[in-house]
Write a protein that holds these residues in place. Sequence first.
Motif, short mmCIF file in Angstrom:
data_model
loop_
_atom_site.label_atom_id
_atom_site.label_comp_id
_atom_site.label_asym_id
_atom_site.label_seq_id
_atom_site.Cartn_x
_atom_site.Cartn_y
_atom_site.Cartn_z
N GLU A 108 0.81 -1.21 0.00
CA GLU A 108 0.00 0.00 0.00
C GLU A 108 0.85 1.27 0.00
O GLU A 108 0.47 2.28 -0.59
CB GLU A 108 -0.93 0.00 1.22
CG GLU A 108 -1.88 1.19 1.26
CD GLU A 108 -2.90 1.09 2.37
OE1 GLU A 108 -3.65 2.07 2.57
OE2 GLU A 108 -2.96 0.03 3.06
N GLU A 123 -11.55 -10.65 1.25
CA GLU A 123 -11.21 -9.41 1.95
C GLU A 123 -10.10 -8.67 1.24
O GLU A 123 -10.17 -7.44 1.05
CB GLU A 123 -10.80 -9.72 3.39
CG GLU A 123 -10.51 -8.49 4.23
CD GLU A 123 -10.13 -8.83 5.66
OE1 GLU A 123 -9.75 -7.89 6.41
OE2 GLU A 123 -10.19 -10.02 6.05
N ALA A 166 -11.35 -7.07 -2.01
CA ALA A 166 -12.06 -5.82 -1.75
C ALA A 166 -11.09 -4.68 -1.45
O ALA A 166 -11.21 -3.58 -2.02
CB ALA A 166 -13.02 -6.00 -0.56
N LYS A 167 -10.09 -4.94 -0.61
CA LYS A 167 -9.11 -3.90 -0.26
C LYS A 167 -8.30 -3.48 -1.49
O LYS A 167 -8.07 -2.29 -1.71
CB LYS A 167 -8.18 -4.42 0.83
CG LYS A 167 -8.82 -4.57 2.20
CD LYS A 167 -7.80 -5.12 3.20
CE LYS A 167 -8.41 -5.28 4.58
NZ LYS A 167 -7.42 -5.88 5.55
N THR A 204 -9.12 -3.64 -4.62
CA THR A 204 -9.96 -2.87 -5.54
C THR A 204 -10.09 -1.42 -5.08
O THR A 204 -9.96 -0.48 -5.88
CB THR A 204 -11.34 -3.52 -5.66
OG1 THR A 204 -11.20 -4.87 -6.10
CG2 THR A 204 -12.21 -2.76 -6.65
N LYS A 205 -10.33 -1.23 -3.80
CA LYS A 205 -10.44 0.13 -3.27
C LYS A 205 -9.15 0.92 -3.49
O LYS A 205 -9.18 2.08 -3.87
CB LYS A 205 -10.78 0.08 -1.78
CG LYS A 205 -12.19 -0.37 -1.47
CD LYS A 205 -12.43 -0.41 0.04
CE LYS A 205 -13.83 -0.88 0.38
NZ LYS A 205 -14.04 -0.97 1.85
N LEU A 206 -8.00 0.27 -3.25
CA LEU A 206 -6.72 0.95 -3.43
C LEU A 206 -6.48 1.28 -4.91
O LEU A 206 -5.92 2.33 -5.24
CB LEU A 206 -5.59 0.08 -2.89
CG LEU A 206 -5.54 -0.10 -1.38
CD1 LEU A 206 -4.54 -1.19 -1.00
CD2 LEU A 206 -5.18 1.22 -0.70
N ASN A 265 -8.70 1.99 -7.14
CA ASN A 265 -9.62 3.01 -7.65
C ASN A 265 -8.95 4.34 -7.88
O ASN A 265 -9.30 5.09 -8.81
CB ASN A 265 -10.80 3.20 -6.69
CG ASN A 265 -11.82 2.07 -6.78
OD1 ASN A 265 -11.90 1.38 -7.79
ND2 ASN A 265 -12.58 1.88 -5.71
N THR A 266 -7.97 4.68 -7.05
CA THR A 266 -7.25 5.95 -7.17
C THR A 266 -6.60 6.10 -8.54
O THR A 266 -6.41 7.22 -9.02
CB THR A 266 -6.18 6.05 -6.08
OG1 THR A 266 -6.79 5.86 -4.80
CG2 THR A 266 -5.47 7.39 -6.10
N ASN A 311 -16.86 -2.56 -4.93
CA ASN A 311 -15.85 -1.62 -4.47
C ASN A 311 -15.25 -0.78 -5.60
O ASN A 311 -14.21 -0.15 -5.43
CB ASN A 311 -14.75 -2.38 -3.74
CG ASN A 311 -15.20 -2.87 -2.38
OD1 ASN A 311 -15.24 -2.12 -1.43
ND2 ASN A 311 -15.57 -4.16 -2.31
N THR A 312 -15.91 -0.79 -6.75
CA THR A 312 -15.45 0.04 -7.86
C THR A 312 -16.65 0.49 -8.67
O THR A 312 -17.75 -0.06 -8.53
CB THR A 312 -14.47 -0.73 -8.76
OG1 THR A 312 -13.92 0.14 -9.75
CG2 THR A 312 -15.17 -1.90 -9.46
N ASN A 313 -16.46 1.50 -9.51
CA ASN A 313 -17.55 1.94 -10.37
C ASN A 313 -17.24 1.70 -11.84
O ASN A 313 -17.86 2.30 -12.72
CB ASN A 313 -17.86 3.43 -10.12
CG ASN A 313 -16.69 4.32 -10.46
OD1 ASN A 313 -15.58 3.85 -10.73
ND2 ASN A 313 -16.91 5.63 -10.46
#
Length: 372
Positions: free
Chosen positions: A51, A77, A80-81, A83-85, A87-88, A132-134
Amino acid sequence: MVVNCYSPPLFSVAPMMDWTDNHYRTLARLISKHAWLYTEMLAAETIVYQEGNLDRFLAYSPEQHPIVLQIGGSNLENLAKATKLANTYCYDEINFNCGCPSPRVAGRGCFGARLMLDPKFVAEAISVIAANTNVPVSVKCRIGVDDHDSYNELCDFIYKVSSLSPAKHFIIHSRKALLNGLSPAENRTIPPLKYEYFYGLLRDFPDLTFTINGGITSIDEINAALKAGAHGVMIGRAAYNNPWPILGHVDTAIYGLPSSGLTRRQVLEKYQVYGDSVLLQYGLGPTVRHIVKPLLGFFRSEPGNGLWKRKADAAIQTCTSVKSFLEETLVAIPDSVLDSTFAQPPSGRGDLFANIDSFLPPPYRIREEDAV
């Protein structure tokens, strides 16, 4: 869901570990403006545990759009994490790997091609990523794994994943994966291609989108696959090992757009600026060897290629910049090659899919136990 403004993914370059890195994708985008590019597969754990160092794995230049991030993993888990990271970094799509046969992935990692044996988990993983993404989430898979290689078993996988998750786009490598006894390289050549499985999916799942992958190596074959009904075509090593005649004709022959008019020399000039800026920026990071690796097939089958390769092997050992590497090696290539633009696309086996209807498998029938 985000609707992008890019050309549809009629053509894409396959995700290849240790190959489709930032350097290759930069070169590919200089040659083709409309090919869809994929990252190397990144394990969700790599993204999560790095990260604080994500640029190394996820950063790319804006010019690389449209670009797809391929993720692998079997821990919900971490998926999901990760994917969120990610997204930036604003990827245009996320692709979930269900096709890699590498022992590191399908064996110890328990993901990749092995996941085809558990379609309900794949659907759950896709749902977690999508939540967790668009951006759209797609799946890349084989036509089967080991002895689970019947057409009905492939259809069961597609049916369950698409019914239980938002996944509507499947990239089908038209060979099965053998997880024991074959290397990843052998898994790309030894299991026979079964294009009839792919075209059977087009018939039996008309509401889904399918991209064909495996064994296609020319512009003629790409167009033949599209004409036969494929929604998209993905090419791997042929686009890496021979980028100029493959990628150079994508925009015109596949998308019907005007040629950029760029010459090989102009592409190399632009790539040299990129490469030397990377060397200056990262210091002890990428080496000249890493940056020029995607260029080694740039003159394949052209006059002077043999001498160029020999000079390149020597220059890689001593050069400290991409500029000096090109200065030492391009003397082997005639000006007529360096200053040529894209010629007529080479003729391939354009009839590869001509008689596909004659060997399609029987239509898929949903079994009662598979209904969801």
